[in-house]
Motif scaffolding. Structure first.
Motif, PDB file in Angstrom:
ATOM      1  N   PRO A 123      35.421  53.517  43.737  1.00 26.78           N
ATOM      2  CA  PRO A 123      35.840  52.238  44.329  1.00 26.78           C
ATOM      3  C   PRO A 123      34.730  51.559  45.121  1.00 26.78           C
ATOM      4  O   PRO A 123      34.602  50.334  45.097  1.00 26.78           O
ATOM      5  CB  PRO A 123      36.992  52.630  45.253  1.00 26.78           C
ATOM      6  N   GLU A 136      33.711  47.934  43.893  1.00 28.18           N
ATOM      7  CA  GLU A 136      33.945  46.784  44.762  1.00 28.18           C
ATOM      8  C   GLU A 136      32.640  46.081  45.128  1.00 28.18           C
ATOM      9  O   GLU A 136      32.586  44.856  45.208  1.00 28.18           O
ATOM     10  CB  GLU A 136      34.681  47.226  46.017  1.00 28.18           C
ATOM     11  N   ALA A 158      41.305  45.060  44.653  1.00 22.33           N
ATOM     12  CA  ALA A 158      42.542  45.780  44.970  1.00 22.33           C
ATOM     13  C   ALA A 158      42.858  46.809  43.890  1.00 22.33           C
ATOM     14  O   ALA A 158      43.280  47.933  44.184  1.00 22.33           O
ATOM     15  CB  ALA A 158      43.693  44.795  45.130  1.00 22.33           C
ATOM     16  N   VAL A 159      42.659  46.443  42.641  1.00 25.10           N
ATOM     17  CA  VAL A 159      42.890  47.384  41.540  1.00 25.10           C
ATOM     18  C   VAL A 159      41.887  48.533  41.621  1.00 25.10           C
ATOM     19  O   VAL A 159      42.236  49.701  41.421  1.00 25.10           O
ATOM     20  CB  VAL A 159      42.805  46.658  40.178  1.00 25.10           C
ATOM     21  N   SER A 160      40.649  48.214  41.942  1.00 20.90           N
ATOM     22  CA  SER A 160      39.625  49.243  42.063  1.00 20.90           C
ATOM     23  C   SER A 160      39.932  50.182  43.234  1.00 20.90           C
ATOM     24  O   SER A 160      39.710  51.392  43.144  1.00 20.90           O
ATOM     25  CB  SER A 160      38.253  48.593  42.264  1.00 20.90           C
ATOM     26  N   GLU A 161      40.441  49.656  44.316  1.00 22.42           N
ATOM     27  CA  GLU A 161      40.742  50.466  45.488  1.00 22.42           C
ATOM     28  C   GLU A 161      41.898  51.428  45.239  1.00 22.42           C
ATOM     29  O   GLU A 161      42.003  52.460  45.900  1.00 22.42           O
ATOM     30  CB  GLU A 161      41.062  49.565  46.673  1.00 22.42           C
ATOM     31  N   SER A 162      42.749  51.118  44.270  1.00 24.00           N
ATOM     32  CA  SER A 162      43.891  51.997  44.006  1.00 24.00           C
ATOM     33  C   SER A 162      43.433  53.392  43.576  1.00 24.00           C
ATOM     34  O   SER A 162      44.102  54.379  43.895  1.00 24.00           O
ATOM     35  CB  SER A 162      44.807  51.379  42.960  1.00 24.00           C
ATOM     36  N   THR A 163      42.299  53.503  42.906  1.00 27.49           N
ATOM     37  CA  THR A 163      41.820  54.836  42.527  1.00 27.49           C
ATOM     38  C   THR A 163      41.397  55.634  43.761  1.00 27.49           C
ATOM     39  O   THR A 163      41.595  56.847  43.807  1.00 27.49           O
ATOM     40  CB  THR A 163      40.647  54.748  41.538  1.00 27.49           C
ATOM     41  N   ILE A 174      42.820  55.307  46.671  1.00 29.91           N
ATOM     42  CA  ILE A 174      44.083  55.683  47.312  1.00 29.91           C
ATOM     43  C   ILE A 174      44.699  56.869  46.589  1.00 29.91           C
ATOM     44  O   ILE A 174      45.280  57.760  47.217  1.00 29.91           O
ATOM     45  CB  ILE A 174      45.024  54.469  47.373  1.00 29.91           C
ATOM     46  N   TYR A 175      44.591  56.906  45.266  1.00 35.37           N
ATOM     47  CA  TYR A 175      45.099  58.058  44.519  1.00 35.37           C
ATOM     48  C   TYR A 175      44.367  59.338  44.931  1.00 35.37           C
ATOM     49  O   TYR A 175      44.974  60.393  45.089  1.00 35.37           O
ATOM     50  CB  TYR A 175      44.960  57.860  43.013  1.00 35.37           C
TER      51      TYR A 175
END
Length: 82
Positions: free
Chosen positions: A28, A32, A62-67, A69-70
């Motif tokens: 991420p 980003e 935001a989509v990139s940050e989801s990884t 968060i996972y």
């Protein structure tokens, strides 16, 4: 003092949590940064489209940050559940 099975599993869980967050934060961060750099280049070329470009960049980040968060969820599961 011998290392028993439960201690070994706990140590492996802590090590796995650290590795998960360490490697899970690289993707991420790079993604980003790359997206922000390209958005700045695009805004420099067409300043009148700054609003659309910024909005699109933020959705992509935001989509990139989801990884990331996972990987945080996996690390927390390893720390507190295992």
């Amino acid at each position: 003092m011998a290392i028993e099975g439960a201690d070994l599993i706990k140590a492996a869980a802590f090590l796995g949590a650290g590795i998960a967050m360490g490697l899970g934060a690289i993707g991420p961060g790079v993604g980003e940064g790359f997206a922000a750099g390209k958005a700045c280049e695009a805004i420099g070329r067409k300043p009148e489209e700054a609003g659309l470009l910024t909005r699109t960049m933020l959705v992509g980040q935001a989509v990139s940050e989801s990884t990331g968060i996972y990987s945080l969820v996996v690390a927390l599961l390893l720390l507190f559940v295992v």
